[in-house]
Design a protein around this motif. Structure first.
Motif, PDB file in Angstrom:
ATOM      1  N   ARG A 561       7.662  12.990  -5.190  1.00  0.00           N
ATOM      2  CA  ARG A 561       8.050  14.313  -4.683  1.00  0.00           C
ATOM      3  C   ARG A 561       6.813  15.170  -4.491  1.00  0.00           C
ATOM      4  O   ARG A 561       5.807  14.988  -5.181  1.00  0.00           O
ATOM      5  CB  ARG A 561       9.036  14.991  -5.638  1.00  0.00           C
ATOM      6  N   CYS A 562       6.929  16.104  -3.532  1.00  0.00           N
ATOM      7  CA  CYS A 562       5.818  17.022  -3.266  1.00  0.00           C
ATOM      8  C   CYS A 562       6.400  18.268  -2.607  1.00  0.00           C
ATOM      9  O   CYS A 562       7.301  18.189  -1.733  1.00  0.00           O
ATOM     10  CB  CYS A 562       4.794  16.348  -2.348  1.00  0.00           C
ATOM     11  N   ASP A 563       5.890  19.412  -3.008  1.00  0.00           N
ATOM     12  CA  ASP A 563       6.381  20.662  -2.430  1.00  0.00           C
ATOM     13  C   ASP A 563       5.959  20.813  -0.979  1.00  0.00           C
ATOM     14  O   ASP A 563       6.542  21.613  -0.231  1.00  0.00           O
ATOM     15  CB  ASP A 563       5.879  21.846  -3.244  1.00  0.00           C
ATOM     16  N   ASP A 564       4.961  20.074  -0.550  1.00  0.00           N
ATOM     17  CA  ASP A 564       4.451  20.163   0.819  1.00  0.00           C
ATOM     18  C   ASP A 564       4.958  18.956   1.618  1.00  0.00           C
ATOM     19  O   ASP A 564       4.491  17.839   1.415  1.00  0.00           O
ATOM     20  CB  ASP A 564       2.926  20.194   0.812  1.00  0.00           C
ATOM     21  N   PRO A 565       5.931  19.129   2.537  1.00  0.00           N
ATOM     22  CA  PRO A 565       6.451  17.984   3.315  1.00  0.00           C
ATOM     23  C   PRO A 565       5.380  17.300   4.149  1.00  0.00           C
ATOM     24  O   PRO A 565       5.493  16.127   4.470  1.00  0.00           O
ATOM     25  CB  PRO A 565       7.534  18.619   4.196  1.00  0.00           C
ATOM     26  N   VAL A 566       4.325  18.041   4.531  1.00  0.00           N
ATOM     27  CA  VAL A 566       3.265  17.455   5.352  1.00  0.00           C
ATOM     28  C   VAL A 566       2.559  16.338   4.593  1.00  0.00           C
ATOM     29  O   VAL A 566       2.197  15.310   5.157  1.00  0.00           O
ATOM     30  CB  VAL A 566       2.271  18.552   5.789  1.00  0.00           C
ATOM     31  N   VAL A 567       2.343  16.545   3.283  1.00  0.00           N
ATOM     32  CA  VAL A 567       1.673  15.517   2.471  1.00  0.00           C
ATOM     33  C   VAL A 567       2.517  14.258   2.423  1.00  0.00           C
ATOM     34  O   VAL A 567       2.006  13.126   2.549  1.00  0.00           O
ATOM     35  CB  VAL A 567       1.400  16.045   1.052  1.00  0.00           C
ATOM     36  N   LEU A 568       3.848  14.406   2.269  1.00  0.00           N
ATOM     37  CA  LEU A 568       4.718  13.236   2.241  1.00  0.00           C
ATOM     38  C   LEU A 568       4.724  12.531   3.590  1.00  0.00           C
ATOM     39  O   LEU A 568       4.779  11.296   3.655  1.00  0.00           O
ATOM     40  CB  LEU A 568       6.146  13.651   1.862  1.00  0.00           C
ATOM     41  N   ALA A 569       4.644  13.307   4.644  1.00  0.00           N
ATOM     42  CA  ALA A 569       4.567  12.689   5.966  1.00  0.00           C
ATOM     43  C   ALA A 569       3.282  11.877   6.111  1.00  0.00           C
ATOM     44  O   ALA A 569       3.269  10.806   6.715  1.00  0.00           O
ATOM     45  CB  ALA A 569       4.663  13.766   7.053  1.00  0.00           C
ATOM     46  N   GLU A 570       2.195  12.418   5.559  1.00  0.00           N
ATOM     47  CA  GLU A 570       0.920  11.696   5.594  1.00  0.00           C
ATOM     48  C   GLU A 570       1.015  10.389   4.822  1.00  0.00           C
ATOM     49  O   GLU A 570       0.494   9.350   5.225  1.00  0.00           O
ATOM     50  CB  GLU A 570      -0.190  12.569   5.003  1.00  0.00           C
ATOM     51  N   VAL A 571       1.726  10.420   3.675  1.00  0.00           N
ATOM     52  CA  VAL A 571       1.904   9.204   2.870  1.00  0.00           C
ATOM     53  C   VAL A 571       2.677   8.163   3.654  1.00  0.00           C
ATOM     54  O   VAL A 571       2.307   6.979   3.711  1.00  0.00           O
ATOM     55  CB  VAL A 571       2.612   9.529   1.537  1.00  0.00           C
ATOM     56  N   LEU A 572       3.780   8.579   4.289  1.00  0.00           N
ATOM     57  CA  LEU A 572       4.599   7.647   5.053  1.00  0.00           C
ATOM     58  C   LEU A 572       3.866   7.103   6.270  1.00  0.00           C
ATOM     59  O   LEU A 572       4.118   5.978   6.717  1.00  0.00           O
ATOM     60  CB  LEU A 572       5.904   8.321   5.486  1.00  0.00           C
ATOM     61  N   GLY A 573       2.944   7.893   6.798  1.00  0.00           N
ATOM     62  CA  GLY A 573       2.268   7.489   8.021  1.00  0.00           C
ATOM     63  C   GLY A 573       1.096   6.541   7.785  1.00  0.00           C
ATOM     64  O   GLY A 573       0.587   5.956   8.742  1.00  0.00           O
ATOM     65  N   LYS A 574       0.639   6.371   6.586  1.00  0.00           N
ATOM     66  CA  LYS A 574      -0.525   5.519   6.341  1.00  0.00           C
ATOM     67  C   LYS A 574      -0.112   4.053   6.289  1.00  0.00           C
ATOM     68  O   LYS A 574       0.858   3.689   5.604  1.00  0.00           O
ATOM     69  CB  LYS A 574      -1.204   5.903   5.026  1.00  0.00           C
ATOM     70  N   PRO A 575      -0.828   3.159   6.976  1.00  0.00           N
ATOM     71  CA  PRO A 575      -0.495   1.721   6.913  1.00  0.00           C
ATOM     72  C   PRO A 575      -0.605   1.148   5.501  1.00  0.00           C
ATOM     73  O   PRO A 575       0.097   0.204   5.156  1.00  0.00           O
ATOM     74  CB  PRO A 575      -1.524   1.082   7.859  1.00  0.00           C
ATOM     75  N   GLU A 576      -1.528   1.727   4.679  1.00  0.00           N
ATOM     76  CA  GLU A 576      -1.752   1.183   3.339  1.00  0.00           C
ATOM     77  C   GLU A 576      -0.540   1.344   2.417  1.00  0.00           C
ATOM     78  O   GLU A 576      -0.458   0.705   1.370  1.00  0.00           O
ATOM     79  CB  GLU A 576      -2.965   1.855   2.685  1.00  0.00           C
ATOM     80  N   THR A 577       0.422   2.225   2.801  1.00  0.00           N
ATOM     81  CA  THR A 577       1.570   2.470   1.925  1.00  0.00           C
ATOM     82  C   THR A 577       2.811   1.695   2.343  1.00  0.00           C
ATOM     83  O   THR A 577       3.886   1.879   1.744  1.00  0.00           O
ATOM     84  CB  THR A 577       1.904   3.969   1.887  1.00  0.00           C
ATOM     85  N   GLU A 578       2.697   0.819   3.352  1.00  0.00           N
ATOM     86  CA  GLU A 578       3.871   0.104   3.827  1.00  0.00           C
ATOM     87  C   GLU A 578       4.467  -0.795   2.743  1.00  0.00           C
ATOM     88  O   GLU A 578       5.682  -0.920   2.617  1.00  0.00           O
ATOM     89  CB  GLU A 578       3.507  -0.727   5.070  1.00  0.00           C
ATOM     90  N   ASP A 579       3.581  -1.430   1.925  1.00  0.00           N
ATOM     91  CA  ASP A 579       4.069  -2.348   0.886  1.00  0.00           C
ATOM     92  C   ASP A 579       4.779  -1.617  -0.244  1.00  0.00           C
ATOM     93  O   ASP A 579       5.433  -2.253  -1.086  1.00  0.00           O
ATOM     94  CB  ASP A 579       2.907  -3.165   0.317  1.00  0.00           C
ATOM     95  N   LEU A 580       4.681  -0.267  -0.265  1.00  0.00           N
ATOM     96  CA  LEU A 580       5.335   0.484  -1.333  1.00  0.00           C
ATOM     97  C   LEU A 580       6.810   0.713  -1.043  1.00  0.00           C
ATOM     98  O   LEU A 580       7.546   1.182  -1.926  1.00  0.00           O
ATOM     99  CB  LEU A 580       4.639   1.840  -1.527  1.00  0.00           C
ATOM    100  N   GLU A 581       7.245   0.390   0.199  1.00  0.00           N
ATOM    101  CA  GLU A 581       8.658   0.479   0.578  1.00  0.00           C
ATOM    102  C   GLU A 581       9.245   1.877   0.329  1.00  0.00           C
ATOM    103  O   GLU A 581      10.335   2.050  -0.218  1.00  0.00           O
ATOM    104  CB  GLU A 581       9.493  -0.573  -0.156  1.00  0.00           C
ATOM    105  N   LEU A 582       8.484   2.898   0.740  1.00  0.00           N
ATOM    106  CA  LEU A 582       8.920   4.280   0.543  1.00  0.00           C
ATOM    107  C   LEU A 582       9.926   4.690   1.625  1.00  0.00           C
ATOM    108  O   LEU A 582       9.835   4.270   2.783  1.00  0.00           O
ATOM    109  CB  LEU A 582       7.719   5.219   0.587  1.00  0.00           C
ATOM    110  N   ARG A 583      10.852   5.544   1.216  1.00  0.00           N
ATOM    111  CA  ARG A 583      11.773   6.147   2.191  1.00  0.00           C
ATOM    112  C   ARG A 583      12.101   7.563   1.747  1.00  0.00           C
ATOM    113  O   ARG A 583      12.121   7.851   0.544  1.00  0.00           O
ATOM    114  CB  ARG A 583      13.041   5.313   2.331  1.00  0.00           C
TER     115      ARG A 583
END
Length: 749
Positions: A561-583
């Protein structure tokens, strides 16, 4: 010729007590009389045990008596002195003979005899001398020596050294002197060499004595070597040992940490593999021999042990946590005491066995039950030196070799060097001298040693020195609390008397993960540093703290969780986080099926700085506490031969004297009842007759413990089922219940 039994009967009680104290195996079980004692003194195993404690000159004296055939006929002191060689005074010979007599390895006054088994216990070639040749006299040997050519002379002189036996291919055939082509064949033809078998020859004793001249036994050392003492001063020795003790504790702590994080496997044959040893030694930046010692000592102190799994590993034990929380002097004492009583030889690590396999730590091949005794033997010698004085290892080995030539076997000199090296690494000795705490460890126990070491250690420091390059210097031992804080917020870069820590982004994040805030870290360095805080450190802490915790991870299996939605969008957009299966499940919340620790590690690998969050919203420390193995149950050391105290030995000697009197009484004329247990009427009549005539009686008696014995008693009265009389062994009155008397006979004076 006086027999050994007769000679022992003439010894005083004090002399017999001294004999039984020096050879405690003779007293178990208590001998019935002096004849039994004399028989035991000649038993081969007992003689061998007594010879273990002889010094070099006493052993040479015993060898000289064997060469003079003192087991067949008595030998005079003059003959003994002549055999020992020029420069040996009669007084020194007498002193050595008295030492042997005190152990009943020799007996006699002007002429000495020895038990036949002494010949079996000593080497086959005493003093390096072979068997005498029947056809060769001393005069003939000297005459033959003069006539030898140069080649023959060199061969004879070589065989007249330490061993009279030589291996040769020329011993198989009998070659006439005229056809002999080499010195071996010529000497055999002349009868100046004895043929042992097809490949070995032996130099006759007469010819060796002719070569040695006025030193028949070769080099004989009547006194122990006098080594050069090294003066360092007690204060310097103790302070150096204190530094070594702290270094020891640091290395053991690092060993426990290394094996907690990456435990090595237990070999199928037991022990630790050489590959694992090298890997850990490289990580700890010490040599393999040093690490092998640490592993053995830590295992003996119950700090590491193998697990009970199907594939066991070496892990710190539950007891190691208590050890880590103890004061340094107590931790040192536990390790030093474990080493002192360790029934193993760490010095053998790296050597090869008979199958050419390398011996590793914790293997059964290192077990030596006598190792503790050997260590104390070496340390006791250092204890004899004045405080602050030491000796080099080679000199100590020379002295101990003279004192106990038969002690230690083939590893005798190695045991000395290993003990001194290990004791130095453990802080028991320093600068080749015994420390104050080391003496207490050996003679007073670990508690006293810990107390003395605590007084010698420098006071722990409450401050550090922060440098401009983001290093922190601890100029000495830190207080436990400060040391724990520094270990959390910085990484050790180099250790020793002064420890250098390195502060980096990862170490600051580690402190923040543990629950510290940026202000806590600023306060720590502000209050504990004696140097100004560099601006670069302040910026580093603030920068890491500003990014630290913006992302909050939880379990869904895990959430983010993060109070800033932009940061979460950055996390989802990075290729390095694909294996984390985030949604995304909300504008400010992401979830993942991965465990929380894996999610945090994956985000950090992608360049983010999340923290774990607990159910209460507070920061969660994900550091593992580490697996632990069960400690071993302590086993008692094997029981050896115990030496009775002086009072017990005195009582035993009194029983010996009584046994001798009983034996003499049996040899005299007497009146005895019929075989078997005498009737009560016959016993009463015989005892009353003895009391009336004031005549001694020989009683067969069973005491309250069921032990049978014979005593000579002077009866006084008989009545009420009890004989009142005086025991002639100690001239003390006593009461002898009639029902315990098994035999009775009158004794004629």
């Amino acid at each position: 010729m006086v027999s050994l039994a007769e000679w022992l009967r003439e010894r005083s009680d004090d002399e017999l007590v001294a004999l039984l104290r020096a050879r405690p195996d003779l007293a178990t079980p208590p001998p019935a009389d002096t004849s039994v004692l004399a028989t035991r003194t000649g038993v081969r195993s007992s003689v061998a045990r007594a010879c273990e404690g002889l010094d070099s000159f006493a052993l040479s004296t015993l060898e000289a008596l064997v060469l003079l055939d003192a087991d067949q006929a008595p030998v005079t002191s003059d003959q003994l002195a002549e055999m020992l060689g020029e420069g040996i005074t009669p007084q020194r010979v007498r002193r050595s003979a008295d030492e042997l007599a005190g152990l009943a390895l020799a007996w006699g006054e002007d002429e000495l005899s020895i038990p036949p088994t002494v010949r079996e216990v000593l080497p086959n070639f005493p003093a390096g001398l072979g068997r005498p040749a029947e056809h060769l006299t001393a005069d003939a040997a000297e005459a033959a020596l003069v006539e030898l050519d140069d080649e023959e002379r060199r061969l004879v002189e070589r065989l007249a050294g330490d061993s009279p036996v030589g291996r040769t291919k020329d011993a198989s055939a009998h070659v006439p002197l005229a056809e002999a082509t080499n010195p071996v064949q010529r000497l055999l033809a002349k009868g100046l060499l004895l043929r042992r078998d097809a490949e070995n020859v032996e130099l006759p004793r007469q010819l060796a004595l002719a070569v040695r001249g006025d030193r028949p036994m070769g080099r004989v050392e009547p006194e122990e070597p006098s080594p050069e003492l090294i003066e360092s001063g007690s204060d310097r020795v103790d302070s150096t040992a204190g530094g070594a003790a702290l270094e020891l504790l640091r290395h053991v702590e690092e060993l426990l940490q290394a094996w907690e994080a990456d435990p090595p496997d237990v070999l199928r044959s037991g022990g630790l593999g050489i590959r694992e040893l090298r890997r850990t030694a490289k990580a700890l930046e010490i040599d393999e021999a040093h690490l092998g010692l640490l592993v053995e000592v830590a295992h003996a102190a119950n700090l590491i042990n193998s697990t009970d799994d199907a594939e066991p590993q070496w892990l710190p034990t539950i007891q190691s946590d208590t050890w880590l929380a103890s004061p340094p002097e107590q931790r040192w004492a536990a390790l030093a005491a474990a080493w002192l009583d360790l029934p193993r030889l760490p010095g053998l690590i790296g050597a090869r066995d008979e199958k050419d396999r390398v011996l590793g730590p914790l293997s059964e091949d290192l077990r030596r039950p006598l190792a503790p005794k050997d260590r104390r033997h070496v340390l006791s010698y250092l204890d004899e030196l004045p405080g602050g004085f030491g000796v080099r290892a080679a000199d100590a080995a020379a002295v101990l070799a003279w004192r106990s030539p038969r002690h230690g076997g083939k590893l005798r000199d190695d045991l000395v060097s290993w003990t001194l090296d290990e004791a130095t690494k453990l802080g028991v000795i320093a600068l080749d001298a015994m420390t104050t705490a080391g003496r207490a460890l050996v003679f007073d126990g670990p508690s006293t040693a810990a107390q003395l070491l605590g007084e010698q250690l420098p006071e722990p420091l409450d401050h550090v020195l922060v440098q401009a390059d983001l290093t922190v210097v601890a100029p000495g031992r830190l207080e436990p609390g400060l040391a724990a804080e520094m270990k959390l917020v910085a990484d050790v870069e180099s250790a020793g008397s002064a420890t250098v820590y390195r502060i980096g982004e990862d170490s600051v994040r580690r402190a923040l993960d543990a629950g510290h805030t940026a202000e806590d870290l600023h306060a720590l360095f502000r209050e504990r540093s004696r140097t100004p805080i560099p601006q670069s450190l302040t910026y580093l802490i603030d920068d890491v703290a500003r990014r630290h915790g913006k992302l909050r991870a939880g379990t869904a299996a895990a959430f983010l969780r993060c109070d800033d939605p932009v940061v979460l969008a950055e996390v989802l957009g990075k290729p390095e986080t694909e294996d984390l299966e985030l949604r995304r499940i909300a504008p400010t919340v992401l979830v993942s099926p991965l465990p929380l620790a894996d999610l945090v590690d994956g985000l950090r690998g992608a360049g983010f700085a999340p923290v774990a969050e607990g159910p209460d919203g507070n920061v969660l420390d994900l550091r593992t506490s580490g697996r632990r193995a069960r400690g071993r149950n302590r086993t008692a050391p094997p029981a050896g031969i115990t030496t009775p105290d002086t009072a017990q030995l005195g009582e035993l000697v009194t029983q010996l004297r009584a046994g001798d009197r009983s034996a003499r009484a049996r040899r005299g004329r007497g009146i005895a009842p019929e075989r078997g247990r005498p009737s009560a009427e016959a016993t009463l009549q015989l005892l009353r007759t003895a009391a009336e005539r004031e005549q001694q009686v020989l009683l067969g008696f069973v005491d309250t413990h069921g032990l049978r014995s014979e005593v000579v008693v002077r009866p006084i009265s008989v009545g009420g089922g009890v004989l009142q009389g005086v025991d002639t062994a100690n001239d003390q009155p006593g009461a002898f219940p009639l029902h315990r008397i098994t035999t009775v006979a009158l004794v004629e004076e």
